[in-house]
Design a protein around this motif. Structure first.
Motif, PDB file in Angstrom:
ATOM      1  N   ASP A 133      45.435 -92.127 -17.574  1.00  0.00           N
ATOM      2  CA  ASP A 133      44.232 -91.796 -18.325  1.00  0.00           C
ATOM      3  C   ASP A 133      43.074 -91.951 -17.354  1.00  0.00           C
ATOM      4  O   ASP A 133      43.030 -92.912 -16.589  1.00  0.00           O
ATOM      5  N   TYR A 134      42.157 -91.021 -17.353  1.00  0.00           N
ATOM      6  CA  TYR A 134      40.964 -91.176 -16.515  1.00  0.00           C
ATOM      7  C   TYR A 134      39.741 -91.018 -17.417  1.00  0.00           C
ATOM      8  O   TYR A 134      39.722 -90.229 -18.345  1.00  0.00           O
ATOM      9  N   ILE A 135      38.735 -91.835 -17.128  1.00  0.00           N
ATOM     10  CA  ILE A 135      37.540 -91.894 -17.970  1.00  0.00           C
ATOM     11  C   ILE A 135      36.312 -91.740 -17.092  1.00  0.00           C
ATOM     12  O   ILE A 135      36.166 -92.442 -16.088  1.00  0.00           O
ATOM     13  N   ASP A 136      35.459 -90.807 -17.449  1.00  0.00           N
ATOM     14  CA  ASP A 136      34.192 -90.573 -16.745  1.00  0.00           C
ATOM     15  C   ASP A 136      34.358 -90.402 -15.232  1.00  0.00           C
ATOM     16  O   ASP A 136      33.638 -91.002 -14.446  1.00  0.00           O
ATOM     17  N   GLN A 137      35.324 -89.570 -14.839  1.00  0.00           N
ATOM     18  CA  GLN A 137      35.521 -89.272 -13.424  1.00  0.00           C
ATOM     19  C   GLN A 137      34.525 -88.207 -12.999  1.00  0.00           C
ATOM     20  O   GLN A 137      34.486 -87.123 -13.567  1.00  0.00           O
ATOM     21  N   SER A 138      33.694 -88.515 -12.018  1.00  0.00           N
ATOM     22  CA  SER A 138      32.748 -87.539 -11.481  1.00  0.00           C
ATOM     23  C   SER A 138      33.522 -86.466 -10.730  1.00  0.00           C
ATOM     24  O   SER A 138      34.324 -86.771  -9.842  1.00  0.00           O
ATOM     25  N   VAL A 139      33.296 -85.209 -11.067  1.00  0.00           N
ATOM     26  CA  VAL A 139      33.983 -84.109 -10.394  1.00  0.00           C
ATOM     27  C   VAL A 139      33.515 -84.005  -8.948  1.00  0.00           C
ATOM     28  O   VAL A 139      34.320 -83.835  -8.037  1.00  0.00           O
ATOM     29  N   GLN A 140      32.214 -84.146  -8.710  1.00  0.00           N
ATOM     30  CA  GLN A 140      31.709 -84.081  -7.335  1.00  0.00           C
ATOM     31  C   GLN A 140      32.259 -85.209  -6.470  1.00  0.00           C
ATOM     32  O   GLN A 140      32.579 -85.014  -5.308  1.00  0.00           O
ATOM     33  N   GLU A 141      32.392 -86.407  -7.018  1.00  0.00           N
ATOM     34  CA  GLU A 141      32.931 -87.527  -6.258  1.00  0.00           C
ATOM     35  C   GLU A 141      34.413 -87.322  -5.916  1.00  0.00           C
ATOM     36  O   GLU A 141      34.898 -87.870  -4.933  1.00  0.00           O
TER      37      GLU A 141
END
Length: 144
Positions: free
Chosen positions: A121-129
């Motif tokens: 599960d991933y939560i609030d992963q920045s796409v740019q990062e």
């Protein structure tokens, strides 16, 4: 006389070895194989809505079959299979606004009706990062 004693000793030794080898006990054993093959699933997302899902198939049968063949084992011998590591990355991002994504990655076998099981599960992963970085994912405690 010494030749007779030597022959008798050799015959007794051979008989003892034969008796020991014919009465050996067979026991089951568990063998673990590790396949270090890296496989990829690519998702191309360009969705006009904020909530979406996508499916990809990662075919691992050849790698598993090769490992089993190399070790004189068969698919029927497999009791459990586990994924021990997983990573993800963004390969292309052509937006000026960063997006934070939340979701999960699940897995299921296609040859049996077992699953799907949630890998991560991933939560609030920045796409740019995540752009061009290999992010090691923490697998869920239950495993798969």
């Amino acid at each position: 006389m010494k030749a007779i004693n030597r022959n008798a000793a050799l015959i007794l030794l051979a008989a003892a070895l034969l008796a020991a080898s014919s009465s050996c006990v067979m026991e089951d054993r568990t063998v673990e194989f590790v396949i270090t093959q890296e496989s990829c699933a690519q998702f191309e997302i360009d969705s006009p809505i904020a909530s979406f899902g996508d499916v990809a198939v990662v075919f691992l049968a050849d790698e598993i079959g090769s490992t089993l063949d190399d070790n004189d084992a068969a698919r029927e011998d497999i009791v459990t299979a586990r994924i021990v590591s997983l990573s993800y990355r963004v390969t292309e991002f052509d937006q000026t606004t960063d997006w934070a994504i939340t979701g999960s990655i699940t897995v299921e076998r296609q040859d049996v009706s077992d699953g799907p099981g949630t890998l991560i599960d991933y939560i609030d992963q920045s796409v740019q990062e995540a752009l061009a970085k290999k992010i090691q994912a923490s697998l869920n405690e239950d495993g798969v």
